[in-house]
Design an enzyme around this catalytic site. Structure first.
Site, PDB file in Angstrom:
ATOM      1  N   CYS A  54       0.870  -1.178   0.000  1.00  0.00           N
ATOM      2  CA  CYS A  54       0.000   0.000   0.000  1.00  0.00           C
ATOM      3  C   CYS A  54       0.904   1.224   0.000  1.00  0.00           C
ATOM      4  O   CYS A  54       1.578   1.507   0.995  1.00  0.00           O
ATOM      5  CB  CYS A  54      -0.917   0.033   1.219  1.00  0.00           C
ATOM      6  N   MET A 109      -4.524   5.081  -5.485  1.00  0.00           N
ATOM      7  CA  MET A 109      -3.640   4.286  -4.648  1.00  0.00           C
ATOM      8  C   MET A 109      -2.200   4.744  -4.884  1.00  0.00           C
ATOM      9  O   MET A 109      -1.815   5.031  -6.025  1.00  0.00           O
ATOM     10  CB  MET A 109      -3.773   2.798  -4.999  1.00  0.00           C
TER      11      MET A 109
END
Length: 395
Positions: free
Chosen positions: A104, A317
């Site tokens: 992430c 993201m």
């Protein structure tokens, strides 16, 4: 009838970039969850509140979106010349699994500050005032990330005037460097797993599409918005309220994953929701972001919309931003062509919440494109710290 008591597990709830997650020190976890396996997954599922057939994660720390259904486990690094080992778990909202297949990038912004504040960085490396360089080993993808964290009076500085589209309030800027972000061939091949910068992807009953498959930051499938029947200016509701569209994207993702060599059969995609990502690109256009702000065509080099865990992301993201920057730097990818073509070292793209700039330097070595570094800025802030409670018999 007797019931198991709840136990307390030390944890910190942090925002990193446009995501939120529950952070743990590895040695604070119950002993059975300190190693990978069923106990760890079940603990994290219960912490987040999954699986939830209602899709709300009311009985946990999750926020009912891919951006807020996240967990992080950190420890002093076992790697030479690194400070902290960073393991990321993307928790499914409605299914009983944790996806460990990728990083992430947004929460990466919070890893450095957590590591400094929790004794995972040697005190001698933390300046009294200035910027602390935290060397992160990203254990999911086995890559090095460098976070430049501002420090004031020996403490992590979280407040500031850096604004990030998708985040309501300004904060301190954290610059992140993703070193050698492309895949090294261990999972699905090289940066371009098919050997091509543009391929043809055939998806039965859906259609045939031009696609750029890239392993950089996170495995990503880039498509042209126009080929999908979109403009590239869409916001979340336009996609996420369309059940048929979401099913189409998932089928594209599954067939793309096979072509990238990430899975052997399309059926395997159901248990690998975090990777690859699907994104669609278009040339610059003026649109109104989800905040109501006007993003002018002159403000951006291209537009990008990306899906995460089956839904259109509200912003972008961080790892997908790395993929965007990398693909934009390499001539003739779909991303590069949408941005106007040619060679470039940085790109500013429009996403549903606004704009983001990411830089990447690409060069050819032995007739293969390589990217040594991708750079972007994010921010992070501790939201709450203390303990999370879970029933003792839940893991």
């Amino acid at each position: 009838m007797s019931f198991a008591p709840q136990i307390k597990v030390p944890a910190t709830y942090l925002r990193g970039g446009t995501s939120k997650g529950v952070f743990f020190k590895l040695d604070d976890l119950p002993e059975s969850a300190q190693v990978a396996g069923k106990a760890r997954d079940q603990l994290l599922l219960r912490v987040i509140g999954s699986p939830d057939p209602y899709g709300k994660q009311i009985d946990g720390m999750g926020g009912a979106s891919s951006s807020t259904s996240k967990t992080v486990i950190l420890a002093k690094s076992t790697q030479p010349e690194h400070d902290v080992d960073y393991l990321f778990g993307q928790v499914s909202i409605d299914q009983a699994f944790v996806d460990w297949s990728g990083n992430c990038g947004n929460l990466t912004a919070a890893v450095g500050s957590f590591a400094i504040s929790n004794g995972l960085v040697d005190a001698a490396r933390i300046p009294e005032n200035g910027v602390c360089t935290v060397r992160i080993w990203q254990a999911n993808i086995k890559k090095t990330i460098i976070a430049h964290v501002p420090v004031t009076n020996g403490q992590v500085q979280e407040t500031g005037d850096f604004e990030l589209d998708g985040v309501t309030f300004p904060a301190a800027e954290v610059q992140i460097e993703f070193l050698d972000p492309a895949d090294d061939g261990e999972d699905g091949g090289a940066m371009f797993p098919t050997g091509n910068v543009v391929d043809t992807l055939v998806v039965p009953e859906i259609g045939t599409f031009q696609a750029t498959f890239i392993n950089a930051g996170i495995p990503t499938i880039f498509l042209n918005a126009e080929d999908l029947g979109y403009q590239g200016t869409e916001l979340q509701d336009a996609i996420n309220s369309d059940v048929e569209a979401l099913a189409k994207f998932e089928k594209i993702r599954a067939y793309g994953a096979v072509k990238m060599g990430l899975i052997q059969d399309v059926a395997e995609a159901a248990s690998r929701q975090h990777t690859p990502k699907v994104a669609f690109v278009s040339k610059p256009q003026t649109y109104i972001a989800s905040s109501g702000k006007i993003v002018n065509a002159s403000d951006v080099d291209l537009l990008v919309r990306a899906l995460s865990m089956g839904k259109l992301h509200h912003a972008m993201m961080g790892t997908a931003a790395v993929a965007i920057g990398t693909a934009a730097a390499i001539p003739n990818t779909l991303v590069n062509l949408a941005a106007g073509g040619g060679e470039r070292e940085a790109v500013r793209f429009g996403h549903p919440s606004g704009t983001l700039r990411v830089g990447a330097q690409a060069l050819k070595e032995n007739d293969q494109w390589v990217v040594k570094k991708a750079i972007m800025s994010r921010s992070a802030r501790v939201l709450m710290e203390g303990w999370v409670r879970v029933p003792a018999d839940s893991f």
